[in-house]
Scaffold this active site. Structure first.
Site: not given
Ligand SMILES: Nc1ncnc2c1ncn2[C@@H]1O[C@H](COP(=O)(O)OP(=O)(O)OP(=O)(O)O)[C@@H](O)[C@H]1O
Ligand SMILES: Cc1ncc(CO)c(N)n1
Length: 269
Positions: A208-211, A206, A175
């Site tokens: 929880g975007t990864g979740c 943003t 990502k």
């Molecule tokens: N500002 C943004 N604009 C567009 N897409 C974004 C943006 N920030 C994150 N994304 C997208 O969101 C998705 C999750 O990516 P990200 O790298 O933020 O995950 P993460 O760090 O594991 O998230 P978290 O740990 O907060 O849940 C990816 O598809 C990424 O490209």
């Molecule tokens: C419980 C939980 N899982 C995953 C993440 C990563 O975003 C968070 N902030 N909290």
């Protein structure tokens, strides 16, 4: 049509933006029946994490057993796994029940900078859970930890994807949410690199975007889409969710899971 189901094995986020809560909202928005195994309880909001209580490994195993012995499970998503004993409990049960699809989000550090995976658990996650993954979805810092190499360019992302693939995951999705230039992600299936190009959306909300992204992939796999299409749909879903993210709380606000938005976008029927 027969209902499709998905299971999230993850931590609870009291503020509802990440973890189990984000996963279940995502499943619902896809019309997928969601189930959960809670690995840890976090006292969390948009500003940070006040505390973490790990769930006893025995009750983690029992939650998994309770679900698989009774209900159909079309896909599994794994998020926060916190400690070595948690990983072993999940490994014991998933190798027993062998679900068809496992989406592994190797959650390590929250956006607010807190350890959601104890540093000493990293190698256990790599050794036991990574090889079970249909697809693994590291962000850039997580991919750096797994490969022990810094990532700056697309070329670095491809090399990291290739290395993680050789460690046993069947597909690797790196990502790009932490990139400065854009939010482009790369999928590697062992043969080709597929780019999901996306401009950065200018928002601080943003949480929880990864979740959300990993559970959207799990929902699409449960619905029967092949891996590349499941990832394409999930990327569209997270982009809409960030575009409509919510300016609530005093810190990093959550994304929005609004069924009608996705219906209108054509991702969901
Ligand atoms: N500002 C943004 N604009 C567009 N897409 C974004 C943006 N920030 C994150 N994304 C997208 O969101 C998705 C999750 O990516 P990200 O790298 O933020 O995950 P993460 O760090 O594991 O998230 P978290 O740990 O907060 O849940 C990816 O598809 C990424 O490209
Ligand atoms: C419980 C939980 N899982 C995953 C993440 C990563 O975003 C968070 N902030 N909290």
């Amino acid at each position: 049509m027969k209902i499709k189901t998905a299971l999230t094995i993850a931590g609870s986020d009291s503020s509802g933006g990440a973890g189990i809560q984000a996963d279940l909202k995502t499943f619902s928005a896809h019309g997928v029946y969601g189930m959960s195994v809670i690995t840890a309880i976090t006292a969390q909001n948009t500003q940070g994490i006040l505390g973490i209580q790990d769930v006893d490994p025995d009750i983690i195993e029992k939650q998994i057993k309770a679900i698989f012995d009774d209900l159909p499970v079309n896909s599994v998503k794994i998020g926060m796994v916190s400690q070595i004993e948690t990983i072993q409990a999940i490994y014991n049960q998933l190798t027993r029940y062998q679900p068809k699809f496992i989406v592994l989000d190797p959650v390590m550090i929250s956006k607010s900078g807190h350890h959601l995976l104890k540093p000493k658990s990293i190698q256990t996650l790599i050794k036991f859970l990574l090889p079970l993954a249909t697809i693994i979805t590291p962000n850039l810092p997580e991919a750096e930890v797994i490969t022990q190499k810094k990532i700056h360019t697309y070329q670095d992302m491809e090399e990291a994807a290739n290395k993680i693939y050789t460690m046993g995951a069947k597909n690797v999705f790196i990502k790009g949410g932490h990139r400065k230039e854009d939010a482009t992600d790369i999928l590697y299936d062992g043969q080709k690199f597929i780019y999901f190009k996306q401009q950065r959306i200018d928002t601080q909300n943003t949480h929880g975007t990864g979740c959300t992204l990993s559970s959207a992939i799990a929902a699409n796999l449960a619905l029967g889409f092949p891996i590349e299409k499941a990832v394409e749909n999930a990327k569209k879903y997270i982009t809409i969710a960030i575009n409509h993210s919510l300016d609530i709380g005093k810190g990093v606000g959550p994304t929005h899971h609004f069924y009608e938005l996705y219906q209108k976008s054509g991702i969901i029927n």
